[in-house]
Design a protein around this motif. Structure first.
Motif, short mmCIF file in Angstrom:
data_model
loop_
_atom_site.label_atom_id
_atom_site.label_comp_id
_atom_site.label_asym_id
_atom_site.label_seq_id
_atom_site.Cartn_x
_atom_site.Cartn_y
_atom_site.Cartn_z
N ASP A 96 0.76 -1.14 0.12
CA ASP A 96 -0.01 -0.06 -0.16
C ASP A 96 0.75 1.24 -0.03
O ASP A 96 2.13 1.02 0.03
N LYS A 97 0.42 2.44 0.06
CA LYS A 97 1.25 3.80 -0.14
C LYS A 97 2.30 3.93 1.09
O LYS A 97 2.92 4.54 1.14
N HIS A 98 1.70 2.95 2.28
CA HIS A 98 2.45 3.08 3.54
C HIS A 98 3.51 1.91 3.55
O HIS A 98 4.39 1.66 4.32
N LEU A 99 3.91 1.30 2.27
CA LEU A 99 4.80 0.37 1.88
C LEU A 99 4.65 -0.83 2.98
O LEU A 99 5.65 -1.61 3.23
N GLN A 100 3.32 -1.30 3.42
CA GLN A 100 2.87 -2.51 4.12
C GLN A 100 2.37 -3.38 2.99
O GLN A 100 1.51 -3.14 1.91
N PHE A 101 2.64 -4.82 3.21
CA PHE A 101 1.99 -5.99 2.49
C PHE A 101 0.45 -6.02 2.64
O PHE A 101 -0.08 -5.53 3.49
N GLN A 102 -0.05 -6.28 1.31
CA GLN A 102 -1.57 -6.32 1.30
C GLN A 102 -1.90 -7.22 0.13
O GLN A 102 -1.30 -7.10 -0.94
N PRO A 103 -3.03 -8.23 0.37
CA PRO A 103 -3.46 -8.79 -0.73
C PRO A 103 -4.04 -8.17 -1.72
O PRO A 103 -4.85 -7.24 -1.57
N ASP A 104 -3.87 -8.41 -3.10
CA ASP A 104 -4.35 -7.59 -4.29
C ASP A 104 -5.17 -8.65 -5.22
O ASP A 104 -6.37 -8.85 -5.00
N ILE A 105 -4.58 -9.38 -5.91
CA ILE A 105 -4.98 -10.21 -6.86
C ILE A 105 -5.53 -11.49 -6.08
O ILE A 105 -6.63 -11.98 -6.19
#
Length: 635
Positions: A96-105
């Motif tokens: 994310d814009k805070h450079l933390q991992f997040q699921p996307d696909i």
């Protein structure tokens, strides 16, 4: 046990159903109306996953938008269509814009001790051609691409075998896959989230026709090979499957836009993916924009064209020295120019080639006293004022204050302008003799002449070198500049022909301890300060040479340790040790970082931040700011 479980933006279960219902009421893009009317495309509620990724724009400080519009941008060559893969930033797992991992696909993922990674897909997710995206696409890529010696002769990407062995792959059900390593692999998630993502999945339904195992019609295979001008079936498969540089318009994608233009071309048109998996909080399917049009031009005139009103969005191919000209364009065209912060370790870096072919210079470059002297002799304040109007920060090539790993001693390492100390170090090295012009003499009697080579892509580099020329002349070193094209430039570096080069600093200037510190160690053959050592690492010892400088060898060993631990605290300690060695040894001579990067956009293009970090890694240029959420606001 260290466990990480990430769910879709915190929205699970019952929270998803209303979004699908809203999608039915949100209306369709006008761009798709003809296909919808003909029945060749299903309605939105049947195109998006049952659990789409819901992007709450208002919570992000952005505005939900409306459909439509074309964005023009300019690229420096056909290969630069890869920017669309970077900008689109559709990743299994992303930042994310805070450079933390997040699921996307992915709908979610579960990481256990950085060894066991379980991925869950979104039910009903489809490729851009409408075919189901399932775990079988992962299985195909694993069993029939990675494990196929013809397609993957080297045994798979290093990120998949950091300790020498590939993981165990399991397809648990049609929507769940698992990768299991015997030892931790903390590099796995960062490489999936990066600008050049590790590929572990592909559209099996499409690619099987190019695979010898599945294509039984030999005549058809020969015909396809001939049409693609390749002689081996594996070369055909590789060419047709390349997703990072999307040259094959028929290749199904999961990106927000898909290429519609075959090579060769002077203009590439990317159109919206009707099956893209993201929706906004109102139920509108992303992306908002219908098309990206990429016009090919010479790199040297991209800024001129952008300033002449030929671009609606331009970030690449322009530099800070174009800012005044581009800002003037605001008076003539409906465009706006913002300044973002470059997220690299240094905007301009001098890289002594520790693998250069000249034996005398190679020995000198490997002596830290010379590297420190070269750095101390440079007046960074002057460079900052002349080239960046004082808007940058004099610094070593290291992490920025925006990174949680930042320490002032890294940025301050040997950057103070101190020509007296530089002269003392050079005298200590034995370079005490000078010619009539005051230039020092090498041990073999030659003048101490350093040729710095550039890729010729920025006038900023040559402007700065003119200043450094005078700084080094004051300590008895002669600087010459040579310009060449990027491919020639890199080849000359690897062959040892280049003594020193000028380029960007560390790709990632804003890392966290969860991101790989590979940029601090010899790991790639395009690292201009040690290309042969990098080639040795990249080829698993098959090519190049192993580092024979203790500090460089220690960086490689520390990188291995980082890749073997599941504990964040241990990774943090390793990062700091590597940053300390890298900056104290001055393996790259950083000059100025935190420099402004112009971003030109159409004035009516919404949801771009006024200020942001800009870089290849980890922000994927514009990618983490979600161009699929950009939209045109009519006046």
């Amino acid at each position: 046990m260290v466990t990480r479980r990430i769910f879709l933006g915190g929205l699970v279960g019952a929270a998803i159903a209303p979004a699908v219902l809203r999608a039915e009421q949100a209306g369709e893009p006008e761009f798709l109306k003809e296909r919808l009317a003909s029945g060749s495309l299903p309605p939105m509620a049947e195109r998006i996953p049952a659990r789409p990724r819901i992007v709450n724009l208002k919570e992000m400080g952005l505005q939900p938008g409306t459909y439509g519009g074309t964005v023009r941008t300019i690229i420096g060559g056909q290969r630069d269509i890869r920017f669309m893969t970077i900008y689109g930033y559709a990743r299994l797992v992303g930042y994310d814009k805070h450079l933390q991992f997040q699921p996307d696909i992915l709908a979610d993922f579960h990481a256990e001790d950085e060894r066991v990674f379980t991925f869950t897909l979104r039910e009903g997710h489809k490729w851009s051609d409408g075919q189901p995206f399932t775990a079988d696409d992962f299985r195909y890529w694993w069993e029939d691409v990675i494990l196929n010696e013809k397609l993957t002769p080297g045994g798979g990407a290093l990120e998949l075998r950091p300790h020498g062995s590939l993981p165990r792959f399991e397809m648990l059900d049609p929507l769940t896959v698992r990768y299991t390593w015997e030892k931790p692999n903390p590099m796995f998630l960062p490489t999936l989230a990066g600008p050049l993502p590790l590929v572990i999945v592909g559209p099996a339904h499409y690619l099987k026709q190019f695979h010898k195992k599945f294509q039984s019609d030999e005549a058809k295979m020969e015909q396809m090979m001939k049409a693609s001008r390749v002689k081996k079936w594996q070369d055909l498969h590789i060419k047709m499957a390349r997703s990072y540089r999307p040259e094959n318009p028929n290749l199904p994608t999961l990106d927000p836009w898909r290429n519609t233009t075959p090579l060769p071309a002077e203009q590439f048109v990317f159109e919206r993916n009707p099956f893209f998996h993201r929706v906004d909080e109102t139920g509108r399917q992303l992306p908002y924009l219908d098309r990206f049009v990429l016009n090919v031009s010479s790199s040297s005139i991209i800024a001129a064209k952008a300033g002449a009103g030929e671009a609606d969005l331009q970030a690449t191919g322009i530099d800070f020295n174009d800012y005044t000209f581009l800002k003037e364009a605001e008076k003539r065209f409906p465009v706006k120019v913002n300044l973002w912060k470059l997220a690299r370790g240094s905007r301009i870096t001098l890289l002594p080639n520790l693998n250069c072919a000249d034996e005398v210079w190679r020995g000198l470059f490997r002596d830290v006293r010379l590297r420190r002297a070269l750095s101390l002799a440079i007046n960074r304040h002057e460079i900052n004022m002349v080239a960046f109007y004082g808007l940058g920060t004099p610094s070593a090539d290291t992490v920025l204050p925006d990174s949680p790993l930042f320490k002032p001693e890294y940025a301050d390492a040997f950057v103070k302008f101190d020509p007296d100390e530089a002269n003392r170090l050079l005298d200590e090295l034995g370079l005490t003799k000078r010619d009539d012009d005051g230039i020092r003499l090498l041990p073999d009697g030659r003048r101490a002449e350093i040729t710095v080579e550039t890729a010729g892509e920025s006038n900023l580099d040559t402007d700065v070198l003119e200043l450094v020329h005078d700084h080094w002349a004051n300590i008895g070193l002669a600087l010459f500049t040579r310009t060449s094209q990027r491919d020639v430039f890199r080849n000359r570096a690897m062959s040892g022909s280049i003594m020193m080069s000028i380029w960007y600093g560390l790709d990632n200037g804003v890392p966290t301890a969860d991101m790989s510190p590979s940029g601090l160690a010899p790991t790639l053959d395009d690292q201009l300060q040690w290309p042969l050592w990098g080639m040795h690492y990249l080829s698993a010892g098959q090519e190049g040479v192993a580092p024979d400088l203790p500090e460089a060898a220690e960086l490689v060993e520390l990188l291995k340790q980082w890749g073997s631990t599941a504990k964040f605290e241990e990774r943090q300690v390793i990062w700091h040790r590597m940053l300390s060695i890298y900056t104290q040894q001055v393996f790259s001579i950083g000059l100025i970082n935190s420099t402004p990067q112009p971003i030109l956009r159409a004035a009516k293009l919404q949801n771009l931040p006024d200020k942001a970090l800009y870089g290849f890694d980890p922000t994927s240029y514009l990618g983490v700011y979600m161009p699929d959420a950009f939209w045109y606001k009519e006046a």
